[in-house]
Design a protein around this motif. Structure first.
Motif, short mmCIF file in Angstrom:
data_model
loop_
_atom_site.label_atom_id
_atom_site.label_comp_id
_atom_site.label_asym_id
_atom_site.label_seq_id
_atom_site.Cartn_x
_atom_site.Cartn_y
_atom_site.Cartn_z
N ILE A 572 10.17 -4.89 -13.83
CA ILE A 572 8.86 -5.22 -13.22
C ILE A 572 8.63 -4.29 -12.03
O ILE A 572 7.57 -3.68 -11.89
N MET A 573 9.65 -4.20 -11.19
CA MET A 573 9.48 -3.41 -9.96
C MET A 573 9.24 -1.94 -10.29
O MET A 573 8.40 -1.28 -9.69
N GLN A 576 5.71 -1.55 -11.73
CA GLN A 576 4.70 -1.67 -10.67
C GLN A 576 4.56 -0.35 -9.91
O GLN A 576 3.45 0.09 -9.60
N GLN A 577 5.68 0.25 -9.65
CA GLN A 577 5.66 1.50 -8.90
C GLN A 577 4.90 2.58 -9.67
O GLN A 577 4.06 3.29 -9.12
N ASN A 580 1.08 1.77 -9.88
CA ASN A 580 0.37 2.04 -8.63
C ASN A 580 0.29 3.53 -8.33
O ASN A 580 -0.68 4.00 -7.73
N ARG A 581 1.32 4.26 -8.76
CA ARG A 581 1.23 5.70 -8.57
C ARG A 581 0.07 6.26 -9.40
O ARG A 581 -0.61 7.19 -9.00
N GLN A 583 -2.52 4.64 -9.88
CA GLN A 583 -3.68 3.96 -9.29
C GLN A 583 -4.43 3.11 -10.32
O GLN A 583 -5.65 3.08 -10.35
N GLY A 585 -3.21 -0.16 -10.77
CA GLY A 585 -2.92 -1.53 -10.37
C GLY A 585 -1.82 -2.15 -11.20
O GLY A 585 -1.39 -1.60 -12.23
N VAL A 586 -1.36 -3.31 -10.72
CA VAL A 586 -0.19 -3.93 -11.33
C VAL A 586 -0.56 -5.13 -12.21
O VAL A 586 0.32 -5.85 -12.68
#
Lengths: 649, 122
Positions: A572-573, A576-577, A580-581, A583, A585-586
């Protein structure tokens, strides 16, 4: 089963059965005569005939007697007994039926017993051996069905290889197309079965005779046990397993030599001692030093002699968790100010002094002090293998000592002792006092952090870990699971000073390790009456859930505390990264990373396989009483599982 | 942990000039209840825990951490270490403000005292 094309082989078996009734001797004569009439004499050659099976057995390979009173696999059992192997784990496979039959009807019934552990997946078999060896200090054997079974097992073998753990592996072969059956057995046949795992086993062989098997088994055991330890594999043909050896002298069983692990060169050890004694701010870092309890004692002796801080990567029980010189909680800060950094049996020494640069994806930077001397001491440098990158980035060490750290430590300690004079002693004691104070402060800080959200739901990981410790702390316990996914709370807050308290993690981070490997550790612990606990990730459990059935079936007392964060949380982490990179969203990063819709009821799953289960526990106040009940189950010699709905990390 | 906090604070100080005062003000007066929802829906909980307890390298503690709103804003928009960057495109200023308000609400009462928890002192 559908009737197959190989009706002729069925006919031949029927014929052989009839012939067997008349006597093997009667049968052998006409076949021999026929062969003499039709086959031309072999051409003269300097190349020796490969197998000498016929000489050992006296029976042509394609003529199986209807009955026999001995088999090659009985001899193999005797060889394994001679090596001190007490258990064989296996998921049943017809290609090792010869060995299987010898184990259950010969090995298990004659002394010294060699037992059979029933597993439901080869990954479970191998991971059980992995955990067992880390407690017992010697290999257990696993039998892996030809081709497909070895393929199943491959990740677990890689884990053991990267974790430097000895395992004695056997996989069958049926190389002769003339004698093996068609279709399924032929799909499962392979010319070079060991090839798939050769990159991450220490050694393999495919013996051509029983004597060869005995010698290779002994060699496999010796190589597995020589640091850096690792799995070895014997490819064992079905002919060799099942063929009779009656009326022939039994092949001999070779001796295992008493061998000394490789130590670093004496002059290099003396130089290392001088550097350590002269250092102002040395740091001792370690990952897999303590192969045995002696390694733990040596680590304590070296650290206390130098009054030097120890930063333990916790891949073994290298150093007591509450020792004043244990500075693992503030390791990076110490390394950043050290003038000498000694890395012993490091998994990734490069990463000890290098890390990601801020605000970058791939750039890295060194955080060691400029001019700091980096010295590595490891036996892994003596084990050259290409391809799989478990050797990590090339460590930018100034000095590299090749030798097993545990074996080298006694001479290093002695060399250090000789160099410490009165002034040095006083300076070291002052240094040690400061580190002791820092250790106590770090402990208090960690307790403050652990207290945050103490009554939260989902339950905090710190609370889950401490509720467990509160129940087991006065027992003789082992934490058999790695604790990285629990923020290393046990190392920060528990008191542990015996070698069997902790055995590290998977080695290569292959998921699916924890449930079966900790079960193997619990199996080894059974005879010592220890309480074995495993903080078990929910995602990892679902890779090898059948470990629970083996736990119940083999009556292995283990407590699985399921850290149920309802996700493959690490992923998940990471996702998410990335999202978001990009752009984006998660919002959608739960897809493929979470275990919900529906949630899994792990206690019911455990109960379905005969394991005592409790949960899901959502209220932290219920957790302590649940653990007490489960430990009572363990004390009856049975496994238990508690499902704890907890925070991600 | 302390080092990470120091790094974050350092970055925050450096970035204060560029962080808009309006954003920080919005953070301080955000809607904590909505912020909790956003905290859970935007994955903050994954590393920092649902109540900001954090506790490890994956995500430090947020509750009772004393990090000023401006520093939190800076960390969210342009994080140090391995935290995912939340740009305005994926998390508008208003949402960030509400999340910060939730984190501040988590810190409003006294921090749990470890000395009062017997099993933490074994």
């Amino acid at each position: 089963m559908a009737k197959r094309k190989d009706d002729d082989s069925v006919g031949r078996r029927g014929f052989l059965k009839g012939a067997g009734l008349a006597g093997a001797g009667v049968l052998a004569a006409p076949l021999t005569a026929k062969a003499q009439n039709t086959a031309p004499p072999p051409p003269a050659s300097s190349i020796p005939a490969t197998p000498n099976r016929e000489l050992e057995r006296g029976t042509p390979a394609d003529v199986k007697p209807a009955t026999q009173s001995s088999s090659g696999s009985d001899y193999m059992v005797d060889v394994m007994r001679g090596l001190g192997i007490e258990h064989v784990a296996a998921f049943v496979g017809s290609s090792f039926r010869g060995l299987h039959e010898s184990l259950i009807n010969y090995g298990m019934l004659t002394s010294p017993n060699i037992d059979f552990l029933s597993c439901m997946h080869e990954e479970v078999s191998v991971a059980m051996c992995h955990g067992y060896a880390k407690i017992e200090g010697k290999p257990m054997a696993a039998m892996l069905h030809e081709t497909v079974g070895l393929q199943h097992a491959s990740m677990a073998i890689y884990n053991a290889y990267a974790d430097r753990v000895p395992i004695f592996l056997i996989t069958p072969s049926s190389p002769d197309a003339r004698t093996r059956r068609s279709t399924v057995p032929t799909f499962h046949s392979v010319q070079d079965g060991a090839a798939i795992v050769r990159d991450f086993t220490k050694w393999d062989d495919q013996p051509g005779s029983l004597q060869h098997w005995g010698e290779s088994a002994t060699r496999a055991y010796k190589y597995a046990m020589t640091p850096p330890c690792g799995p070895t594999l014997l490819v064992t043909s079905m002919d060799l397993q099942e063929g009779p050896i009656e009326d022939r002298p039994k092949p001999t069983i070779p001796k295992i030599p008493v061998s000394a692990p490789p130590q670093a060169a004496e002059n290099a050890v003396r130089e290392l001692a001088r550097i350590l004694v002269d250092a102002e701010a040395p740091v001792l870092t370690c990952d897999r030093v303590a192969r045995t309890p002696a390694g733990l004692k040596s680590m304590i002796a070296l650290a206390e002699l130098l009054q030097a801080p120890v930063v333990d990567g916790s891949m073994r029980m290298n150093f007591p968790w509450r020792h004043p010189l244990n500075q693992s909680s503030r390791g990076r800060a110490l390394i950043a100010t050290a003038d000498v950094i000694l890395g012993m049996e490091m998994s990734d020494f490069w990463a000890t002094t290098n890390g990601p640069a801020p605000h970058t994806e791939f750039s890295t930077r060194s955080f060691a002090k400029p001019g700091a001397k980096k010295i590595s001491l490891t036996g892994v440098d003596l084990n050259f293998h290409a391809n799989y990158q478990d050797f990590q980035r090339f460590p930018d060490a100034d000095i590299a000592l090749e030798g097993d750290a545990e074996a080298t430590l006694p001479s290093l300690i002695e060399a250090v002792r000789r160099l410490i004079d009165k002034d040095k002693r006083a300076a070291f004691d002052a240094r040690g006092k400061k580190h002791g104070e820092a250790h106590l402060k770090a402990l208090a800080d960690q307790r403050t952090l652990a207290a945050e959200g103490w009554d939260s739901q989902p339950i905090t990981v710190a609370r889950m870990v401490m509720e467990l410790y509160n129940v087991i702390k006065d027992e003789d316990w082992t934490l058999a699971s790695g604790s990285q996914m629990q923020n290393n709370w046990p190392q920060k807050l528990w008191h542990a000073d015996k070698h069997h308290r902790y055995i590290g993690d998977a080695g290569a981070y292959g998921i699916g390790y924890t449930a079966p490997a900790t079960l193997g550790a619990a199996f080894a612990n059974k005879k010592y009456g220890r309480i074995t606990v495993s903080i078990q990730g929910d995602g990892d459990l679902m890779c090898c859930p059948s470990s629970l059935w083996t736990a119940a079936h083999e009556k292995i007392p283990i407590l699985y505390v399921v850290h149920n964060n309802r996700a493959w949380h690490q992923e998940i982490m990471a996702l998410q990264q990335t999202a978001n990179r990009m752009q984006r969203g998660v919002d959608r990063t739960h897809i493929g990373t979470t275990i919900r819709d529906p949630y899994i009821d792990y206690s019911k799953m455990a109960a379905s396989m005969g394991v005592y289960g409790q949960g899901p526990i959502t209220d932290p106040k219920d957790l302590g009483p649940a653990i007490k009940k489960a430990v009572a189950v363990l004390k009856r010699g049975e496994p238990a599982l508690i499902d704890v709905v907890a925070q991600g990390r | 942990m302390t080092q990470m906090k120091a790094m974050i604070l350092g970055l925050a100080v450096a970035a204060l000039a560029s962080a808009s005062a309006a954003n920080a003000q919005s953070a301080a007066s955000g809607d904590a209840a909505r912020g909790k929802e956003l905290f859970l829906n935007n994955g903050c909980y994954a590393c920092h825990g649902t109540t900001g307890a954090g506790g490890g390298p994956a995500g430090p503690r947020l509750a009772h951490d004393g990090l000023p709103p401006e520093a939190m804003l800076q960390q969210i928009r342009n994080p140090a270490a391995q935290m995912p960057p939340y740009t305005a495109q994926v998390l508008p200023d208003k949402d960030v403000g509400d999340i910060i308000a939730y984190i501040q609400a988590l810190s409003s009462g006294p921090a749990a005292n470890a000395e009062n928890i017997p099993i933490l002192n074994r």
